[in-house]
Enzyme design. Structure first.
Site, PDB file in Angstrom:
ATOM      1  N   THR A  46       0.837  -1.391   0.053  1.00  0.00           N
ATOM      2  CA  THR A  46      -0.038  -0.019   0.035  1.00  0.00           C
ATOM      3  C   THR A  46       1.004   1.355  -0.101  1.00  0.00           C
ATOM      4  O   THR A  46       2.055   1.243  -0.052  1.00  0.00           O
ATOM      5  CB  THR A  46      -0.893  -0.065   1.356  1.00  0.00           C
ATOM      6  OG1 THR A  46       0.018   0.482   2.249  1.00  0.00           O
ATOM      7  CG2 THR A  46      -1.458  -1.457   1.413  1.00  0.00           C
ATOM      8  N   CYS A  47       0.210   2.395   0.087  1.00  0.00           N
ATOM      9  CA  CYS A  47       0.976   3.786   0.104  1.00  0.00           C
ATOM     10  C   CYS A  47       1.923   3.772   1.275  1.00  0.00           C
ATOM     11  O   CYS A  47       2.789   4.514   1.474  1.00  0.00           O
ATOM     12  CB  CYS A  47       0.270   4.882  -0.037  1.00  0.00           C
ATOM     13  SG  CYS A  47      -1.235   5.091   1.082  1.00  0.00           S
ATOM     14  N   ASN A  48       1.638   3.103   2.266  1.00  0.00           N
ATOM     15  CA  ASN A  48       2.478   3.140   3.536  1.00  0.00           C
ATOM     16  C   ASN A  48       2.997   1.900   4.014  1.00  0.00           C
ATOM     17  O   ASN A  48       3.459   1.852   5.466  1.00  0.00           O
ATOM     18  CB  ASN A  48       1.566   3.701   4.516  1.00  0.00           C
ATOM     19  CG  ASN A  48       1.529   5.378   4.525  1.00  0.00           C
ATOM     20  OD1 ASN A  48       2.378   6.243   4.503  1.00  0.00           O
ATOM     21  ND2 ASN A  48      -0.057   5.714   4.132  1.00  0.00           N
ATOM     22  N   SER A 111      -2.239   1.799  10.707  1.00  0.00           N
ATOM     23  CA  SER A 111      -2.234   2.761   9.603  1.00  0.00           C
ATOM     24  C   SER A 111      -1.696   4.162  10.004  1.00  0.00           C
ATOM     25  O   SER A 111      -1.915   4.419  11.263  1.00  0.00           O
ATOM     26  CB  SER A 111      -3.651   2.965   9.286  1.00  0.00           C
ATOM     27  OG  SER A 111      -4.128   1.898   8.614  1.00  0.00           O
ATOM     28  N   GLU A 116      -8.488   3.783   9.478  1.00  0.00           N
ATOM     29  CA  GLU A 116      -8.805   4.106   8.249  1.00  0.00           C
ATOM     30  C   GLU A 116      -9.343   2.792   7.620  1.00  0.00           C
ATOM     31  O   GLU A 116      -8.946   1.608   7.986  1.00  0.00           O
ATOM     32  CB  GLU A 116      -7.398   4.775   7.210  1.00  0.00           C
ATOM     33  CG  GLU A 116      -6.461   3.633   7.219  1.00  0.00           C
ATOM     34  CD  GLU A 116      -6.438   2.904   5.990  1.00  0.00           C
ATOM     35  OE1 GLU A 116      -7.193   3.150   5.180  1.00  0.00           O
ATOM     36  OE2 GLU A 116      -5.328   2.338   5.913  1.00  0.00           O
ATOM     37  N   GLY A 191      -6.291  10.852 -12.143  1.00  0.00           N
ATOM     38  CA  GLY A 191      -6.240   9.430 -12.074  1.00  0.00           C
ATOM     39  C   GLY A 191      -7.883   8.887 -11.770  1.00  0.00           C
ATOM     40  O   GLY A 191      -8.769   9.997 -11.623  1.00  0.00           O
ATOM     41  N   ARG A 194      -9.086   3.448  -7.608  1.00  0.00           N
ATOM     42  CA  ARG A 194      -9.869   3.479  -6.253  1.00  0.00           C
ATOM     43  C   ARG A 194      -9.948   4.600  -5.308  1.00  0.00           C
ATOM     44  O   ARG A 194     -11.059   5.153  -4.563  1.00  0.00           O
ATOM     45  CB  ARG A 194      -9.654   2.267  -5.399  1.00  0.00           C
ATOM     46  CG  ARG A 194      -8.083   2.355  -4.718  1.00  0.00           C
ATOM     47  CD  ARG A 194      -8.045   0.961  -4.194  1.00  0.00           C
ATOM     48  NE  ARG A 194      -6.600   1.122  -3.753  1.00  0.00           N
ATOM     49  CZ  ARG A 194      -5.678   0.532  -4.197  1.00  0.00           C
ATOM     50  NH1 ARG A 194      -5.797   0.051  -5.451  1.00  0.00           N
ATOM     51  NH2 ARG A 194      -4.236   0.489  -3.434  1.00  0.00           N
ATOM     52  N   TYR A 195      -8.823   5.628  -5.306  1.00  0.00           N
ATOM     53  CA  TYR A 195      -8.670   6.764  -4.623  1.00  0.00           C
ATOM     54  C   TYR A 195      -9.624   7.755  -5.313  1.00  0.00           C
ATOM     55  O   TYR A 195     -10.091   8.780  -4.765  1.00  0.00           O
ATOM     56  CB  TYR A 195      -7.260   7.106  -4.218  1.00  0.00           C
ATOM     57  CG  TYR A 195      -6.614   6.501  -3.126  1.00  0.00           C
ATOM     58  CD1 TYR A 195      -7.311   6.448  -1.902  1.00  0.00           C
ATOM     59  CD2 TYR A 195      -5.350   6.004  -3.134  1.00  0.00           C
ATOM     60  CE1 TYR A 195      -6.715   5.891  -0.658  1.00  0.00           C
ATOM     61  CE2 TYR A 195      -4.791   5.223  -2.104  1.00  0.00           C
ATOM     62  CZ  TYR A 195      -5.476   5.137  -0.822  1.00  0.00           C
ATOM     63  OH  TYR A 195      -4.771   4.691   0.297  1.00  0.00           O
TER      64      TYR A 195
END
Length: 466
Positions: A46-48, A111, A116, A191, A194-195
């Site tokens: 994931t992003c993190n 997270s 989240e 974009g 999903r975000y």
């Protein structure tokens, strides 16, 4: 045994996480081919965080470090991050700690923004991708399915889901001090993944109505039609011009290159300035740059939710531009809601203990089967002996089978109790001493790994080698 290699926002820099995300899709297969004893691998990226969950098929007492180092080499090959850096960065979670760790991650407790909700879906998709690639295993299936069940329980029984905020909403909260009136804010959304949908919903909740979408992959028209917004053409001039006209640029695409950089912003401002000058000569109205039309006085906010980065950091050098990227956003993540988090942790701990108890019970399965086979062989011999004496009544056979069940009941209960207490050797010793049944169990735990003080099941890989 189950193993997790974890790089996350707590132990890794954003640059390392960004590089790990690029080659994540190929990592699982490489890890399985890199070591024969690895029977399964699921990668959560994931992003993190970047985490590799591994199922290691080794006998009890064998150190898993060779498999761990082989997995690290595979991750290095697929992502370009050096193996030495990975050994210094990654945390190693092993034994019963793996379930507790994944359950906490899936429930949003690990997270950047505690609670989240996106992470549960990301963990679920990681398992689906592993299934499609053929890299999962029965034990990893059980682990991930139980993680999803636990996250749903945490969400339904605590307030952490309502208290937790997504990265999208947190980034917009941070942006509020830079935005005078959301209703008059022009937004460029880059974009359509999903975000993008979550970003658009959050923007609309704030009162934003003027949104345009650009897709590097050409999906803008479909996304715009389904969300009732405007789509940009895919040519470079259209994107550049819109970057100059937008008050807020929010990027959330999965491409592995920068979609916005300083050159695009400056080119867009030049295009708009030229059009404004031409319009002035013809008296035709043309929208100027944000905040009054003076290019030098333009104030713009760029929010980059992409990983890898969608926006080149050099945009911060352009006059009037402020960049909020994931690294900046996580610095401002709020303190967790203590009450909701404590209850969620309790539920996670209970679920992890239950998962481990089941695994421990299963670890004695070969011994239990051996004892039942021993008793049933005696039972069958006694029934045959009764038949040989001319006693063929169902009552006799039923009585013998009932007696065997009664005799086995207590050993079965004790096997579960001893397994949950980690005392499998006591059960094995009893079988050998009383019945001469010698059973060698397959892998039943982890040995030879130093554990970090105060963190059950978590090890620093570089220290484990020393």
């Amino acid at each position: 045994m189950l193993i997790c290699l974890s790089a996350n926002h707590k132990n890794s820099s954003f640059d390392v996480l960004e590089k790990l995300s690029v080659g994540a899709d190929e990592a699982a297969g490489g890890m399985l081919t890199g070591h024969d004893a690895l029977s399964g691998a699921v990668v959560v990226a994931t992003c993190n965080r970047f985490e590799a969950y591994l199922d290691l098929d080794e006998p009890f007492g064998v150190s898993p470090l060779p498999a761990v180092y082989a997995a690290i080499d595979a991750v290095s090959a697929s992502t370009g991050v050096s193996a030495a850096l990975l050994r210094d960065t990654l945390d190693l979670v092993h034994g019963n700690g793996v379930a507790e760790h994944l359950f906490a991650v899936t429930s949003g407790l690990e997270s950047v923004v505690v609670g989240e909700g996106e992470i549960a879906g990301q963990v679920r998709r990681a398992l689906e991708e592993a299934r499609a690639a053929g890299t999962t295993s029965p034990e990893l299936e059980r682990l991930f399915q139980r993680a999803s069940q636990t996250s749903r329980g945490v969400k339904n029984r605590t307030g952490i889901g309502a208290a937790g905020r997504s990265l999208v909403r947190l980034s917009l909260e941070l942006a509020e001090s830079r935005v005078t009136d959301w209703a008059h804010t022009r937004v460029l959304l880059v974009g359509t993944g999903r975000y993008a949908g979550a970003s658009l919903a959050a923007l609309r909740d704030l009162g934003v109505t003027d949104v345009r979408v650009y897709s590097p992959s050409g999906r803008a028209e479909r996304f715009a039609a389904s969300h009732d917004i405007q789509a940009l053409a895919t040519d470079a001039d259209a994107l550049a011009a819109e970057t100059a006209l937008a008050d807020l640029i929010l990027t959330c695409t999965t491409v592995e290159h920068h979609v916005i950089d300083a050159g695009i912003l400056l080119a867009g401002r030049a295009l708009v300035a030229a059009r404004t000058a031409a319009a002035a000569e013809s008296a035709a109205p043309v929208r100027s740059c944000p905040m009054g039309g003076d290019v030098e006085a333009t104030r713009q906010l760029v929010i980059d939710l992409g990983l890898p980065r969608n926006v080149d950091p050099d945009v911060s050098e352009v006059t009037g531009v402020e960049l909020l990227d994931l690294e900046t956003i996580r610095i401002h993540a709020p303190l967790e809601e203590l009450n909701a988090t404590s209850e969620a942790r309790r539920l996670v701990d209970r679920a992890a203990r239950k998962f481990s108890a089941v695994a421990e019970e299963q670890s004695l399965a070969p011994a239990v089967v051996a004892l039942r086979s021993y008793v049933f062989d005696i039972l069958d011999a006694e029934i045959e002996r009764a038949h040989a004496r001319g006693d063929n009544s169902e009552q006799t056979e039923s009585a013998l089978r009932h007696l065997a069940g009664v005799l086995l009941h207590t050993p079965m209960v004790r096997s579960r109790e001893l397994a949950r207490a980690g005392e499998q050797d006591a059960f094995l010793g009893g079988l050998d001493a009383l019945f001469g049944i010698d059973v060698t169990l397959p892998e039943a735990g982890v040995t030879g790994l130093p554990t970090a003080p105060g963190v059950a099941g978590v090890t620093d890989i570089s220290s484990a080698a020393s």
